[in-house]
Design a protein around this motif. Sequence first.
Motif, PDB file in Angstrom:
ATOM      1  N   TYR A  11      -3.792   2.416   0.854  1.00 57.38           N
ATOM      2  CA  TYR A  11      -4.911   2.598   1.563  1.00 57.38           C
ATOM      3  C   TYR A  11      -5.468   3.878   1.575  1.00 57.38           C
ATOM      4  O   TYR A  11      -6.754   3.796   1.573  1.00 57.38           O
ATOM      5  CB  TYR A  11      -4.259   2.272   3.079  1.00 57.38           C
ATOM      6  CG  TYR A  11      -3.446   1.171   3.332  1.00 57.38           C
ATOM      7  CD1 TYR A  11      -3.427  -0.173   2.440  1.00 57.38           C
ATOM      8  CD2 TYR A  11      -3.012   0.962   4.541  1.00 57.38           C
ATOM      9  CE1 TYR A  11      -2.790  -1.259   2.782  1.00 57.38           C
ATOM     10  CE2 TYR A  11      -2.043  -0.227   4.861  1.00 57.38           C
ATOM     11  CZ  TYR A  11      -2.092  -1.314   3.901  1.00 57.38           C
ATOM     12  OH  TYR A  11      -1.489  -2.446   4.358  1.00 57.38           O
ATOM     13  N   LEU A  51      -5.617  -5.743   3.025  1.00 53.96           N
ATOM     14  CA  LEU A  51      -5.059  -6.178   4.234  1.00 53.96           C
ATOM     15  C   LEU A  51      -4.928  -7.542   4.339  1.00 53.96           C
ATOM     16  O   LEU A  51      -3.869  -8.124   4.744  1.00 53.96           O
ATOM     17  CB  LEU A  51      -5.895  -5.402   5.435  1.00 53.96           C
ATOM     18  CG  LEU A  51      -5.657  -3.901   5.590  1.00 53.96           C
ATOM     19  CD1 LEU A  51      -6.835  -3.341   6.398  1.00 53.96           C
ATOM     20  CD2 LEU A  51      -4.312  -3.449   5.830  1.00 53.96           C
ATOM     21  N   GLY A  81       0.741  -1.162  -0.041  1.00 50.52           N
ATOM     22  CA  GLY A  81      -0.031  -0.141   0.070  1.00 50.52           C
ATOM     23  C   GLY A  81       0.764   1.150   0.013  1.00 50.52           C
ATOM     24  O   GLY A  81       0.285   2.108   0.096  1.00 50.52           O
ATOM     25  N   THR A 132      -4.343   6.181   7.481  1.00 54.80           N
ATOM     26  CA  THR A 132      -3.587   4.942   6.635  1.00 54.80           C
ATOM     27  C   THR A 132      -2.014   4.748   6.560  1.00 54.80           C
ATOM     28  O   THR A 132      -1.694   4.167   6.065  1.00 54.80           O
ATOM     29  CB  THR A 132      -4.066   5.229   5.284  1.00 54.80           C
ATOM     30  OG1 THR A 132      -3.467   6.538   4.543  1.00 54.80           O
ATOM     31  CG2 THR A 132      -5.339   5.024   5.031  1.00 54.80           C
ATOM     32  N   LEU A 189     -10.332  -2.354   1.188  1.00 57.59           N
ATOM     33  CA  LEU A 189      -9.271  -2.107   1.893  1.00 57.59           C
ATOM     34  C   LEU A 189      -9.272  -3.504   2.577  1.00 57.59           C
ATOM     35  O   LEU A 189      -8.106  -3.994   2.933  1.00 57.59           O
ATOM     36  CB  LEU A 189      -9.470  -1.274   2.764  1.00 57.59           C
ATOM     37  CG  LEU A 189      -8.238  -0.781   3.811  1.00 57.59           C
ATOM     38  CD1 LEU A 189      -7.124  -0.527   3.149  1.00 57.59           C
ATOM     39  CD2 LEU A 189      -8.764   0.603   4.640  1.00 57.59           C
TER      40      LEU A 189
END
Length: 369
Positions: A205, A242, A26, A199, A238
């Motif tokens: 992100y 992750l 990210g 973020t 998101l």
Amino acid sequence: MPLIAHVLSVLALPTPGIPLLIGGCGAGRTHALHAVMARLEGDTTPVYLDVERLATTPEQCYRSLLRHVRLADDGPALPAPASLASPRDAYAAILAVLTRARAASGRPFTFLLDEVLDLRTFESFPGLKTLMAETGVALGRSDNRFVLATRFRQRGARLADAWPRIVPVLLDGAPDDTRGDDALAALDPVERQQVLALTGGRLGYAVLVGAALRDARRHGLADPVGALTEQMLSGSALERRLRLSYEVRLQRARGYGALRAILDVLAEQQPLTLTQIAQRLSRTPGSTKDYLSWMLDVDLLTVERKRYTITDPLLRLWVRLNNGPDAPSDVLVARETQRFALERLAGLPEAPVAVARPASSPGGIIEID
């Protein structure tokens, strides 16, 4: 100097250096590579290659390169894929394309190799145990230019020490020209600052949270904490990223089950010392030290003054939400995300005030009143 300009200056040296962009999941590595490619001078032909996609077998990788890269007809002779007798021959042909080939225009190439450390996938094939050292030497001697990228900070630092001409470029906390002003353009300055704080400054992100915030505005008022809460729900963009970051790093390390247990421990409380972690796992300090070293190697953890923390703060939140047998409820996601946001935004002006009651808006976003 802004990051992209710095990379271009390294490539423009009388003996061009080889920039190695290092940034976690990210952080914007791929965005930065494409930004570099767009601003290259016309004296070379740029080619972006995602090594993670190409790293199957040496033979298949070579066939993919020949389909993807337009080569000069009068350039160095390259073997036909069907003539390759071994993985060793195939990898030699790959290096020939990267280091000696010329573009159809006659210009040299600038190869932008994303996730360059995935070349190590080929080490399991016969005759290729030393391929990383050989690749470094070959790239260092080539008249073509190269820009490399990796998500692994520790491994990237070791590569920079081992390969000639490498110039490390850290993306975490990089100047604004890598942050994608266009992706966050709809946010006002305070919202942009808050999104980046929530973020950890990671472009990938931030873009997803910013997009969620913009979408929520179509249905009324919205704020960055509410947008982040919506993006932490199971199945959101998101949350999926992750999950991918979590799985990719664990799969690149060893001791999968034990490493998951350590992440669960640190998600609940950090920083912790080796001894404290070993006690919580009911393992010996010796075995726990091995587990921790494997996690440091793939940048899942950071250690300062012998105390360990999860490197990516949003990944820590994700682990805390997903370390049980069931998917987290919306209420749990809202409560834990608000707790996280209060910690991250405490030092910023005009931080939103989080409350305990989440409610689903017409747009599907979790509203924080």
